[in-house]
Write a protein that holds these residues in place. Structure first.
Motif, mmCIF file in Angstrom:
data_model
loop_
_atom_site.group_PDB
_atom_site.id
_atom_site.type_symbol
_atom_site.label_atom_id
_atom_site.label_comp_id
_atom_site.label_asym_id
_atom_site.label_seq_id
_atom_site.Cartn_x
_atom_site.Cartn_y
_atom_site.Cartn_z
ATOM 1 N N ALA A 201 -9.876 -1.748 5.010
ATOM 2 C CA ALA A 201 -8.533 -1.161 4.998
ATOM 3 C C ALA A 201 -8.099 -0.741 3.602
ATOM 4 C CB ALA A 201 -7.533 -2.158 5.585
ATOM 5 N N GLY A 202 -8.408 -1.558 2.613
ATOM 6 C CA GLY A 202 -7.975 -1.244 1.259
ATOM 7 C C GLY A 202 -8.651 -0.027 0.668
ATOM 8 N N LEU A 203 -9.754 0.426 1.285
ATOM 9 C CA LEU A 203 -10.462 1.608 0.787
ATOM 10 C C LEU A 203 -9.880 2.899 1.325
ATOM 11 C CD1 LEU A 203 -14.133 0.269 1.149
ATOM 12 C CD2 LEU A 203 -12.641 0.212 -0.880
ATOM 13 N N ALA A 204 -8.893 2.810 2.199
ATOM 14 C CA ALA A 204 -8.283 4.022 2.775
ATOM 15 C C ALA A 204 -7.690 4.876 1.659
ATOM 16 C CB ALA A 204 -7.204 3.642 3.785
ATOM 17 N N LEU B 11 -2.093 6.984 3.445
ATOM 18 C CA LEU B 11 -1.381 6.245 4.483
ATOM 19 C C LEU B 11 -1.845 6.646 5.885
ATOM 20 C CD1 LEU B 11 0.732 4.082 3.938
ATOM 21 C CD2 LEU B 11 2.495 5.707 4.594
ATOM 22 N N GLY B 12 -2.189 7.923 6.083
ATOM 23 C CA GLY B 12 -2.664 8.355 7.392
ATOM 24 C C GLY B 12 -3.953 7.672 7.779
ATOM 25 N N THR B 13 -4.881 7.600 6.836
ATOM 26 C CA THR B 13 -6.150 6.911 7.096
ATOM 27 C C THR B 13 -5.920 5.430 7.327
ATOM 28 O OG1 THR B 13 -7.230 8.486 5.620
ATOM 29 C CG2 THR B 13 -8.477 6.520 6.227
ATOM 30 N N LEU B 14 -5.006 4.846 6.543
ATOM 31 C CA LEU B 14 -4.707 3.427 6.732
ATOM 32 C C LEU B 14 -4.156 3.178 8.133
ATOM 33 C CD1 LEU B 14 -4.549 0.579 5.471
ATOM 34 C CD2 LEU B 14 -2.179 1.113 4.861
ATOM 35 N N PHE C 150 0.844 -1.208 0.000
ATOM 36 C CA PHE C 150 0.000 0.000 0.000
ATOM 37 C C PHE C 150 0.877 1.255 0.000
ATOM 38 C CE2 PHE C 150 -2.521 3.373 1.809
ATOM 39 C CZ PHE C 150 -3.819 3.140 1.370
ATOM 40 N N ALA C 151 1.927 1.244 0.828
ATOM 41 C CA ALA C 151 2.826 2.403 0.893
ATOM 42 C C ALA C 151 3.517 2.639 -0.447
ATOM 43 C CB ALA C 151 3.859 2.195 1.999
#
Length: 395
Positions: free
Chosen positions: A298-301, A304-307, A242-243
Motif C-alpha cells: 500500500a505504501g508504494l502507491a 491516492l487513486g492507486t491507494l 498518506f493523503a
C-alpha cells in the motif's frame, strides 16, 4: 448469490430476530461518537474526552467475554435484560452529566467505565442464535457473512445519524438516542421465539469446554483476527497521513476509507455465497495473509487513486477473515459456550483495532508512511503464519 442469502432469511423466525438485533446494535455506532462529542463539549478538553472514551472502550471490549459467559450460563433473556437495564440507566446518568458544561471528569470517567462494562452483547448472542437456526454449515456461513456485512453498514450509518442529530440538538441527545435504540432492539430480540427457545446451558460436562478452555480452543483463530483488527485500526490514521503527504484533504481520505468498506462488503458477499471445501483454518490463514500482503504494497502507491484500489483489495479480505474466524470458533467449542467463543473473536478484533490505532499514531510521527504501511503488513502476515497449525478441533 441472492438465493443463498434469501435462504438464510427464510429460516423460521430469522428475519424478526435479525432485524431486532440489528436495530439494537445500531446503538454501537451511535453511542461512542455521541459520548465523545458530548464529553468534549461539557469538559472543554480533548484530553478528558480521550480518557473517558478509553475507559469506556477498555471495559466494553475486554469484559465482552464475561458478559457473553453470562448469556451462556443464564440464557439470553435472563442475562441481557439486567445488563440492558444497567446500561440504559448509566447512559441516562451520562447524558444528564454532559448536558451542560462543567461536569466532573472523574464522574464522567467512572460512569463511562461502568457503562462499558455492561454493554449488552447483542452481536455475539445473535451469532450464537444463528448457529442454532442454521444447522447446515454452508447456510451458517452465509448467515455469518450477512451478519458481518450488516454490522459493518451499521457502523457506517451510526456516525451519520449522529451527524444529523447534533446539527439540531446537543450531543448528549445522541446518547439518549443510543439508549432508545438498544432498549427497543434488545426488547424485541429477547421476545423473539428463536431467543425464547434458548434455555440456560448446563455446566460443561468435559474439561476444556468452558472457562479458560474456551480461549485455548479458539486461540489460533483469535490470534489471526487480532492481526485483522490491528490492520483495521491502523488504516484510518495511515490513509489520512498518506493523503496529507500527497496534498489532499480529509474528504479525499474518506473516499479511500470507503473503498476499504466497499471491498470488505464485496468480499463478505462472495465468501458467503461460495461453498468452500477446504478447512476453515487454512482459509483463515490465506485470507489474513492476503490482507497483510496488500498492506505491504500500500505504501508504494504513487497516488491516492492507486491507494484506493489497493485499499479495496485489502478490504476484500477483512469481512471473510472475520466471518471465517467466527465459524472456527463455533466449530471448536460445545454449544453451551458458543456465545463466549464468538465474544473472544469480537474482543480480538476490537483489541487489535485499538492497538493498531495507537501504534500507527506512534509510528506515523517518526517514520515515512510507506514504512508504516509495510510494518502493519508484516505484523498481519506474522499473525497469519502463527495460525498455520489450524484451530484446535472441537470434540
Amino acid at each position: 448469490m441472492s438465493a443463498s442469502y434469501a435462504q438464510v432469511l427464510r429460516i423460521p423466525h430469522a428475519r424478526r430476530t435479525f432485524a431486532t438485533a440489528l436495530f439494537g446494535r445500531l446503538s454501537y455506532g451511535v453511542v461512542p461518537l455521541s459520548l465523545m462529542l458530548a464529553v468534549t463539549r461539557a469538559s472543554g478538553s480533548y484530553a478528558v474526552a480521550g480518557a473517558v472514551m478509553a475507559l469506556f472502550g477498555v471495559t466494553a471490549v475486554f469484559l465482552m467475554p464475561w458478559r457473553a459467559a453470562l448469556v451462556d450460563r443464564h440464557g439470553p433473556r435472563r442475562a441481557l435484560v439486567p445488563l440492558l437495564a444497567a446500561y440504559i440507566a448509566l447512559l441516562g446518568l451520562l447524558a444528564a452529566a454532559v448536558w451542560r458544561p462543567g461536569a466532573s471528569p472523574y464522574v464522567l470517567g467512572a460512569l463511562s467505565a461502568l457503562a462499558g462494562a455492561v454493554v449488552p452483547p447483542l452481536g455475539p448472542t445473535m451469532r450464537a442464535v444463528w448457529a442454532r437456526l442454521a444447522e447446515d454449515r454452508p447456510l451458517l456461513q452465509r448467515a455469518y457473512s450477512l451478519d458481518g456485512i450488516a454490522e459493518e453498514l451499521l457502523f457506517l450509518s451510526g456516525p451519520l445519524m449522529v451527524g444529523v442529530l447534533v446539527s439540531v440538538a446537543p450531543p448528549a441527545a445522541g446518547i439518549v438516542a443510543g439508549a432508545v435504540l438498544i432498549g427497543a432492539g434488545t426488547a424485541g430480540f429477547v421476545a423473539s421465539p428463536a431467543v425464547r427457545a434458548i434455555r440456560p446451558a448446563a455446566p460443561p460436562a468435559r474439561r476444556g469446554t468452558g472457562g479458560p478452555g474456551v480461549l485455548r480452543r479458539v486461540g489460533r483463530s483469535v490470534g489471526a483476527v487480532t492481526g485483522v483488527g490491528l490492520a483495521i485500526g491502523s488504516l484510518d490514521l495511515l490513509v489520512v497521513a498518506f493523503a496529507d503527504l500527497h496534498g489532499h484533504g480529509g474528504a479525499s481520505a474518506a473516499w479511500v476509507l470507503a473503498a476499504v468498506s466497499a471491498g470488505s462488503a464485496a468480499g463478505g458477499l462472495l465468501n458467503g455465497a461460495v461453498a468452500w471445501r477446504g478447512p476453515a483454518g487454512t482459509r483463515l490463514v490465506l485470507l489474513t495473509l492476503g490482507l497483510g500482503l496488500a498492506l505491504l504494497g500500500a505504501g508504494l502507491a504513487p497516488g491516492l487513486g492507486t491507494l484506493a484500489l489497493v485499499m479495496a483489495v485489502a478490504g476484500f479480505f477483512v469481512s471473510p477473515a472475520v466471518t471465517t474466524a467466527y465459524l472456527i470458533a463455533d466449530e471448536s467449542v460445545q454449544p453451551e459456550v458458543r456465545t463466549r467463543a464468538g465474544a473472544w473473536v469480537n474482543t480480538a478484533v476490537n483489541a487489535g483495532s485499538t492497538t493498531g490505532t495507537a501504534a500507527a499514531g506512534a509510528l506515523a510521527g517518526h517514520l515515512p508512511v510507506a514504512v508504516c504501511f509495510a510494518a502493519t503488513g508484516v505484523v498481519v502476515v506474522l499473525t497469519a503464519l502463527a495460525a498455520t497449525n489450524g484451530p484446535v478441533p472441537a470434540g
